[in-house]
Design an enzyme around this catalytic site. Structure first.
Site, short mmCIF file in Angstrom:
data_model
loop_
_atom_site.label_atom_id
_atom_site.label_comp_id
_atom_site.label_asym_id
_atom_site.label_seq_id
_atom_site.Cartn_x
_atom_site.Cartn_y
_atom_site.Cartn_z
N LYS A 1 0.81 -1.22 0.00
CA LYS A 1 0.00 0.00 0.00
C LYS A 1 0.85 1.27 0.00
CE LYS A 1 -4.13 -1.90 2.21
NZ LYS A 1 -5.15 -1.67 3.26
N TYR B 1 -11.76 -9.90 9.32
CA TYR B 1 -13.12 -10.41 9.09
C TYR B 1 -13.16 -11.94 9.05
CZ TYR B 1 -11.34 -10.75 4.31
OH TYR B 1 -10.58 -11.05 3.21
#
Length: 248
Positions: free
Chosen positions: A64, A208
């Site tokens: 990123k 998640y």
């Protein structure tokens, strides 16, 4: 057929490929989404060159921040955060233009905002990677004071071992931006004084998988509000699609 994809390493538990290919099928979009698992960001130009129908990419760990130097344009928000997780690939004749954006901050702020109470004034951000920078930007945009928590001695951070129960009374929003507790290491969690948590504490885990991490379970045991990263992921994916459709 248009192509979209994800770059990162490793990509064994990628959410995006399933989400986007299901979206394309359900909405009759002539496109495919692929994983590009590359061991070095230096392979990005090769991915772009060998996929002439590529229209957009998502970027995940550990690229990123490293990807920014390869881009022709970076949005002011992504530039301020210092991390990009969406790339729009624009073809103009023989020229390929790469534009970088950050959808993490959009997904995070939209998902956490309804959970914030007036007494949520200060937050601990666990981790110092690219995702944590977006979380920091998002929290500060909502006037929440932030402190990074790290395993290492770094300027402007506090170390896990130095956190005291009274710190959690003050910093009652805690966002886990680390992979600690992610499948298959589901019996792990950040080392925090969980006994200091109560109904004023909000725990937000970017993980998640699993649905409920040990970080979340430990907080809930003491009355904290807990939430995982699935809604953020869905909102982030929606924002990615919007960026890709803007071809200016």
């Amino acid at each position: 057929m248009d192509k979209y994809g994800l770059i990162g390493y490793p990509l064994s538990h990628s959410f995006s490929i399933g989400y986007f290919n299901e979206k394309f099928e359900n909405e009759g979009i002539d496109a495919v989404y692929e994983n590009f698992e590359i061991p070095s960001i230096e392979l990005l130009p090769e991915i772009i060159a060998s996929n002439p129908n590529l229209k957009g990419l998502n970027v995940t760990i550990p690229y990123k921040e490293k990807v920014i130097s390869y881009l022709d344009y970076v949005s002011p928000e992504a530039r301020a955060i210092g991390a990009v997780n969406v790339i729009s690939v624009i073809h103009r004749g023989n020229q390929v233009i790469l534009k970088g954006y950050n959808s993490d901050v959009i997904g995070f702020t939209q998902s956490i905002r309804p959970l914030l109470e007036p007494f949520h004034k200060k937050a601990l951000i666990l981790g110092t990677g690219g995702a944590s920078k977006a979380i920091n930007y998002g929290l500060r945009s909502m006037d929440i004071e932030t402190v990074f928590v790290s395993r290492y001695e770094r300027p402007g951070t506090i170390q896990y071992g130095k956190l005291k129960p009274e710190d959690l009374y003050e910093y009652n929003v805690i966002v886990n931006c680390t992979p600690c507790g992610m499948y298959p290491h589901t019996n792990e969690c950040p080392q925090l004084p969980y006994e200091a948590m109560d109904s004023h504490t909000l725990l937000y885990d970017l993980i998640y998988n699993p649905d409920t991490t040990m970080f979340m379970r430990n907080g809930a045991m003491h009355g904290a509000t807990v939430v995982n990263g699935l809604e953020m992921l869905l909102l982030q994916a929606f924002a990615s699609w919007e960026f890709w459709q803007n071809r200016d």
